[in-house]
Design a protein around this motif. Structure first.
Motif, PDB file in Angstrom:
ATOM      1  N   VAL A  26       0.968  -1.219   0.170  1.00  0.00           N
ATOM      2  CA  VAL A  26       0.009  -0.010   0.215  1.00  0.00           C
ATOM      3  C   VAL A  26       0.747   1.187   0.175  1.00  0.00           C
ATOM      4  O   VAL A  26       1.775   1.332   0.701  1.00  0.00           O
ATOM      5  CB  VAL A  26      -0.889   0.052   1.180  1.00  0.00           C
ATOM      6  N   ILE A  27       0.410   2.189  -0.866  1.00  0.00           N
ATOM      7  CA  ILE A  27       1.030   3.591  -0.857  1.00  0.00           C
ATOM      8  C   ILE A  27       0.051   4.485  -0.382  1.00  0.00           C
ATOM      9  O   ILE A  27      -1.093   4.615  -1.274  1.00  0.00           O
ATOM     10  CB  ILE A  27       1.789   3.973  -2.214  1.00  0.00           C
ATOM     11  N   GLU A  28       0.210   5.146   0.600  1.00  0.00           N
ATOM     12  CA  GLU A  28      -0.634   6.355   0.793  1.00  0.00           C
ATOM     13  C   GLU A  28       0.142   7.758   0.779  1.00  0.00           C
ATOM     14  O   GLU A  28       0.858   7.881   1.839  1.00  0.00           O
ATOM     15  CB  GLU A  28      -1.280   6.132   2.213  1.00  0.00           C
ATOM     16  N   SER A  29      -0.127   8.670  -0.236  1.00  0.00           N
ATOM     17  CA  SER A  29       0.876   9.547  -0.279  1.00  0.00           C
ATOM     18  C   SER A  29      -0.164  10.945  -0.552  1.00  0.00           C
ATOM     19  O   SER A  29      -1.252  10.671  -0.957  1.00  0.00           O
ATOM     20  CB  SER A  29       1.908   9.218  -1.533  1.00  0.00           C
ATOM     21  N   ASP A  30       0.524  12.043  -0.328  1.00  0.00           N
ATOM     22  CA  ASP A  30      -0.226  13.170  -1.021  1.00  0.00           C
ATOM     23  C   ASP A  30      -0.464  13.334  -2.270  1.00  0.00           C
ATOM     24  O   ASP A  30       0.456  12.555  -3.147  1.00  0.00           O
ATOM     25  CB  ASP A  30       0.686  14.491  -0.423  1.00  0.00           C
ATOM     26  N   TYR A  31      -1.093  13.910  -2.853  1.00  0.00           N
ATOM     27  CA  TYR A  31      -1.404  13.738  -4.468  1.00  0.00           C
ATOM     28  C   TYR A  31      -0.179  14.497  -5.158  1.00  0.00           C
ATOM     29  O   TYR A  31       0.102  14.092  -6.450  1.00  0.00           O
ATOM     30  CB  TYR A  31      -2.631  14.410  -4.813  1.00  0.00           C
ATOM     31  N   ARG A  32       0.594  15.226  -4.664  1.00  0.00           N
ATOM     32  CA  ARG A  32       1.574  15.911  -5.275  1.00  0.00           C
ATOM     33  C   ARG A  32       2.752  15.007  -5.472  1.00  0.00           C
ATOM     34  O   ARG A  32       3.621  14.860  -6.229  1.00  0.00           O
ATOM     35  CB  ARG A  32       2.038  17.207  -4.553  1.00  0.00           C
ATOM     36  N   GLN A  33       2.861  14.080  -4.437  1.00  0.00           N
ATOM     37  CA  GLN A  33       3.923  12.964  -4.541  1.00  0.00           C
ATOM     38  C   GLN A  33       3.415  11.761  -4.997  1.00  0.00           C
ATOM     39  O   GLN A  33       4.009  10.427  -4.745  1.00  0.00           O
ATOM     40  CB  GLN A  33       4.568  12.875  -3.154  1.00  0.00           C
ATOM     41  N   LEU A  34       2.444  11.668  -5.483  1.00  0.00           N
ATOM     42  CA  LEU A  34       1.879  10.230  -5.935  1.00  0.00           C
ATOM     43  C   LEU A  34       2.737   9.421  -6.925  1.00  0.00           C
ATOM     44  O   LEU A  34       2.779   8.222  -6.752  1.00  0.00           O
ATOM     45  CB  LEU A  34       0.416  10.259  -6.470  1.00  0.00           C
ATOM     46  N   GLY A  35       2.723  10.273  -7.947  1.00  0.00           N
ATOM     47  CA  GLY A  35       3.639   9.737  -9.159  1.00  0.00           C
ATOM     48  C   GLY A  35       5.174   9.038  -8.365  1.00  0.00           C
ATOM     49  O   GLY A  35       5.541   8.290  -8.717  1.00  0.00           O
ATOM     50  N   PRO A  36       5.918  10.056  -7.841  1.00  0.00           N
ATOM     51  CA  PRO A  36       7.074   9.850  -7.456  1.00  0.00           C
ATOM     52  C   PRO A  36       7.248   8.597  -6.821  1.00  0.00           C
ATOM     53  O   PRO A  36       8.093   7.904  -6.684  1.00  0.00           O
ATOM     54  CB  PRO A  36       7.794  11.205  -6.925  1.00  0.00           C
ATOM     55  N   SER A  37       6.282   8.696  -5.575  1.00  0.00           N
ATOM     56  CA  SER A  37       6.183   7.702  -4.471  1.00  0.00           C
ATOM     57  C   SER A  37       5.858   6.165  -5.154  1.00  0.00           C
ATOM     58  O   SER A  37       6.502   5.398  -4.932  1.00  0.00           O
ATOM     59  CB  SER A  37       5.105   7.937  -3.510  1.00  0.00           C
ATOM     60  N   LEU A  38       5.043   6.236  -6.372  1.00  0.00           N
ATOM     61  CA  LEU A  38       4.872   5.043  -7.069  1.00  0.00           C
ATOM     62  C   LEU A  38       5.880   4.436  -7.862  1.00  0.00           C
ATOM     63  O   LEU A  38       6.348   3.122  -7.910  1.00  0.00           O
ATOM     64  CB  LEU A  38       3.582   5.240  -8.211  1.00  0.00           C
ATOM     65  N   VAL A  39       6.652   5.425  -8.318  1.00  0.00           N
ATOM     66  CA  VAL A  39       8.062   5.171  -9.259  1.00  0.00           C
ATOM     67  C   VAL A  39       9.074   4.412  -8.361  1.00  0.00           C
ATOM     68  O   VAL A  39       9.769   3.588  -8.562  1.00  0.00           O
ATOM     69  CB  VAL A  39       8.530   6.128 -10.152  1.00  0.00           C
ATOM     70  N   GLU A  40       9.159   5.005  -7.090  1.00  0.00           N
ATOM     71  CA  GLU A  40      10.375   4.904  -6.381  1.00  0.00           C
ATOM     72  C   GLU A  40       9.814   3.317  -5.649  1.00  0.00           C
ATOM     73  O   GLU A  40      10.733   2.471  -5.598  1.00  0.00           O
ATOM     74  CB  GLU A  40      10.210   5.635  -4.851  1.00  0.00           C
ATOM     75  N   ARG A  41       8.607   2.892  -5.463  1.00  0.00           N
ATOM     76  CA  ARG A  41       8.244   1.716  -4.814  1.00  0.00           C
ATOM     77  C   ARG A  41       8.467   0.619  -6.083  1.00  0.00           C
ATOM     78  O   ARG A  41       8.897  -0.435  -5.887  1.00  0.00           O
ATOM     79  CB  ARG A  41       6.878   1.674  -4.548  1.00  0.00           C
ATOM     80  N   TYR A  42       8.108   0.928  -7.374  1.00  0.00           N
ATOM     81  CA  TYR A  42       8.333   0.153  -8.397  1.00  0.00           C
ATOM     82  C   TYR A  42       9.708  -0.382  -8.703  1.00  0.00           C
ATOM     83  O   TYR A  42      10.223  -1.473  -8.928  1.00  0.00           O
ATOM     84  CB  TYR A  42       7.724   0.760  -9.694  1.00  0.00           C
ATOM     85  N   LEU A  43      10.719   0.912  -8.629  1.00  0.00           N
ATOM     86  CA  LEU A  43      12.046   0.827  -8.740  1.00  0.00           C
ATOM     87  C   LEU A  43      12.688  -0.302  -7.524  1.00  0.00           C
ATOM     88  O   LEU A  43      13.436  -1.049  -7.792  1.00  0.00           O
ATOM     89  CB  LEU A  43      13.007   1.878  -8.890  1.00  0.00           C
ATOM     90  N   GLN A  44      12.005  -0.172  -6.529  1.00  0.00           N
ATOM     91  CA  GLN A  44      12.223  -0.905  -5.252  1.00  0.00           C
ATOM     92  C   GLN A  44      11.989  -2.344  -5.409  1.00  0.00           C
ATOM     93  O   GLN A  44      12.948  -3.536  -5.179  1.00  0.00           O
ATOM     94  CB  GLN A  44      11.914  -0.389  -3.861  1.00  0.00           C
ATOM     95  N   PHE A  45      10.779  -2.654  -5.890  1.00  0.00           N
ATOM     96  CA  PHE A  45      10.472  -4.051  -6.322  1.00  0.00           C
ATOM     97  C   PHE A  45      11.516  -4.545  -7.341  1.00  0.00           C
ATOM     98  O   PHE A  45      11.917  -5.836  -7.139  1.00  0.00           O
ATOM     99  CB  PHE A  45       9.209  -3.880  -7.090  1.00  0.00           C
ATOM    100  N   LYS A  46      11.975  -3.788  -8.301  1.00  0.00           N
ATOM    101  CA  LYS A  46      12.879  -4.554  -9.205  1.00  0.00           C
ATOM    102  C   LYS A  46      14.167  -4.839  -8.486  1.00  0.00           C
ATOM    103  O   LYS A  46      14.843  -5.665  -8.859  1.00  0.00           O
ATOM    104  CB  LYS A  46      12.988  -3.617 -10.500  1.00  0.00           C
ATOM    105  N   ARG A  47      14.545  -3.810  -7.560  1.00  0.00           N
ATOM    106  CA  ARG A  47      15.890  -4.151  -6.970  1.00  0.00           C
ATOM    107  C   ARG A  47      15.642  -5.157  -6.092  1.00  0.00           C
ATOM    108  O   ARG A  47      16.775  -6.013  -5.873  1.00  0.00           O
ATOM    109  CB  ARG A  47      16.285  -2.933  -6.206  1.00  0.00           C
ATOM    110  N   ASP A  48      14.515  -5.645  -5.607  1.00  0.00           N
ATOM    111  CA  ASP A  48      14.406  -6.722  -4.565  1.00  0.00           C
ATOM    112  C   ASP A  48      13.920  -8.013  -5.249  1.00  0.00           C
ATOM    113  O   ASP A  48      13.716  -8.795  -4.465  1.00  0.00           O
ATOM    114  CB  ASP A  48      13.371  -6.123  -3.440  1.00  0.00           C
ATOM    115  N   ASP A  49      13.727  -8.001  -6.867  1.00  0.00           N
ATOM    116  CA  ASP A  49      13.607  -9.062  -7.241  1.00  0.00           C
ATOM    117  C   ASP A  49      12.176  -9.529  -6.934  1.00  0.00           C
ATOM    118  O   ASP A  49      12.002 -10.847  -6.686  1.00  0.00           O
ATOM    119  CB  ASP A  49      14.374 -10.176  -7.334  1.00  0.00           C
ATOM    120  N   LEU A  50      11.095  -8.819  -6.791  1.00  0.00           N
ATOM    121  CA  LEU A  50       9.872  -9.254  -6.345  1.00  0.00           C
ATOM    122  C   LEU A  50       9.072  -9.421  -7.594  1.00  0.00           C
ATOM    123  O   LEU A  50       7.890  -9.679  -7.519  1.00  0.00           O
ATOM    124  CB  LEU A  50       9.285  -8.210  -5.490  1.00  0.00           C
ATOM    125  N   LEU A  51       9.344  -8.755  -8.796  1.00  0.00           N
ATOM    126  CA  LEU A  51       8.417  -8.936  -9.703  1.00  0.00           C
ATOM    127  C   LEU A  51       8.627 -10.039 -10.420  1.00  0.00           C
ATOM    128  O   LEU A  51       9.557 -10.705 -10.554  1.00  0.00           O
ATOM    129  CB  LEU A  51       8.926  -7.485 -10.907  1.00  0.00           C
TER     130      LEU A  51
END
Length: 437
Positions: free
Chosen positions: A412-437
């Motif tokens: 779950v990501i709960e973010s302010d609307y201004r940081q919604l996109g950057p927060s999502l991209v950071e989590r996506y890249l973190q998933f790739k680094r952790d080999d969760l995809l």
């Protein structure tokens, strides 16, 4: 359609005064006052039957296939008369509420050789498919006493797309930070699951990297080098139901979600992953196929314009079941949604548990700034106390739902609307680094 012009109305009004004076001066010859009306009707009949008729006109509409929200674009009406053409022709373009004319939606056509064109500038107000369904064209008869008007259906459609200039800038900064360029995944020794190459074993490498079979063949220790996969499947599922159409700082939540989804799609496509778009309210609406490569971003952007604003409640059971049946491999399912309380989220929770068994699910939520402000506001009246209590209860129920989602295996990501996109991209890249995809 043929109807009197303003000139005919003024002519009829001007003839009423002499007719009244004749009736007063010569009561026995009152009928002479009607001669002006009869004469005017005769001229109206001649004006309506002479000159180019309604079937002599052909018109078509031309417009750009797409435009960005807040931008301007021109819509052109091309008209042509078969045979004799009138001297003055006026046109007006019919449009929906997604666009508005910069000045007026019509004007006079400049005719030359029986044909002419009129360009009208429009401003894109809201995302979606703007329709220009008809054009009204009219012209006067030879005496200017009647208007001849016809309505021509056009069926023009312009895709109003989200403004992606800021999206591209933010995406490029993320890509530069992660050193992902032109669709090639970042390579890290010992990370990822896709085999890259063999190399000599070096002290400090993990034991799991050693390829024992090939080491025995070559008489020395060889290590496997992996890289992060480039063909992960990313699904961007956007809830366009009633709650998501409520405004946040003047812009509907669904538009905020679309902008964040486009940012993540741009980064994922540049990173070599497959991206698809899915939207739903009471039933599934938009379901694009999976695309790959930076050049496919325009297709995702175009499909995002098809996501409509809805007043219906979101049906998570139908939407997620339909989505799950279309996924034939493990995917990252990003769900942009909102919920008000535990009751409205009950059906969603029942469905999430089934989809998390096979896929990596990420819920993206916008913080409810209005409820937080009501809960934190210093009360000055009993009504303020009641509002603060209700707001605090809704916020606690929201956290209960978030906790249940995490227990079911969803992120779950709960973010302010201004940081919604950057927060999502950071989590996506973190998933790739952790080999969760």
């Amino acid at each position: 359609m043929i109807y009197p012009s303003g000139r005919a109305v003024w002519a009829a009004a001007a003839g009423a005064v002499p007719a009244f004076l004749i009736a007063l001066a010569l009561p026995s010859a009152w009928y002479l006052g009607l001669m002006w009306i009869c004469l005017l009707l005769a001229f109206l009949g001649v004006d309506a039957t002479t000159g180019p008729g309604l079937t002599a006109l052909t018109a078509r509409l031309q417009a750009a296939p797409q435009a960005g929200v807040g931008g301007q674009f021109a819509v052109t009406v091309d008209a042509r008369f078969a045979g004799e053409a009138p001297t003055v022709v006026e046109a007006r373009i019919g449009h929906d509420q997604r666009v508005a004319p910069v000045e007026v939606a019509g004007g006079k056509l400049a005719l030359a050789g029986g044909s002419g064109a009129l360009a009208v500038n429009f401003r894109a107000l809201r995302r979606g498919l703007a329709t220009f369904d008809r054009v009204w064209v009219r012209w006067r008869g030879p005496f200017g006493l009647v208007w001849k008007q016809t309505t021509i259906p056009t069926g023009g459609i312009v895709a109003i797309l989200p403004d992606v200039s800021s999206v591209r800038d933010a995406a490029i900064s993320f890509l530069q930070r992660e050193a992902i360029q032109e669709g090639q995944a970042q390579r890290r020794a010992g990370q990822g699951r896709e085999f890259e190459s063999l190399k000599d074993y070096q002290p400090g490498m993990g034991r799991r990297m050693i390829d024992w079979k090939r080491s025995a063949c070559h008489g020395k220790l060889l290590a496997r080098e992996f890289r992060i996969e480039q063909n992960n499947n990313i699904v961007l599922a956007i809830d366009s139901g009633r709650l998501m159409c409520e405004p946040v700082d003047g812009i509907p939540k669904v538009d905020r979600a679309v902008t964040a989804a486009l940012l993540s799609a741009f980064v994922a496509l540049r990173g070599g992953d497959l991206v698809s778009l899915f939207s739903f309210d009471a039933r599934p609406r938009v379901a694009s196929g999976s695309v790959r490569g930076a050049g496919s971003f325009a297709e995702i952007q175009k499909r995002a314009a098809e996501i409509e604003y809805s007043t219906e409640e979101a049906n998570f059971t139908l939407a997620l079941t339909t989505l799950g049946s279309k996924l034939d491999r493990r995917s990252l399912v990003v769900i942009f949604t909102d919920f008000a309380d535990t009751i409205s989220a009950e059906l969603m929770l029942r469905t999430v548990g089934r989809i998390t068994e096979r896929h990596l699910v990420l819920f993206v939520l916008m913080r409810d700034v209005e409820l937080e402000s009501l809960a934190d506001e210093r009360p000055r009246s009993p009504e303020d106390v009641a509002r603060a209590v209700v707001a605090g209860k809704l916020l606690r129920e929201r956290q209960v739902v978030i906790g249940k989602l995490k227990l079911l295996g969803a992120h779950v990501i709960e973010s302010d609307y201004r940081q919604l996109g950057p927060s999502l991209v950071e989590r996506y890249l973190q998933f790739k680094r952790d080999d969760l995809l």
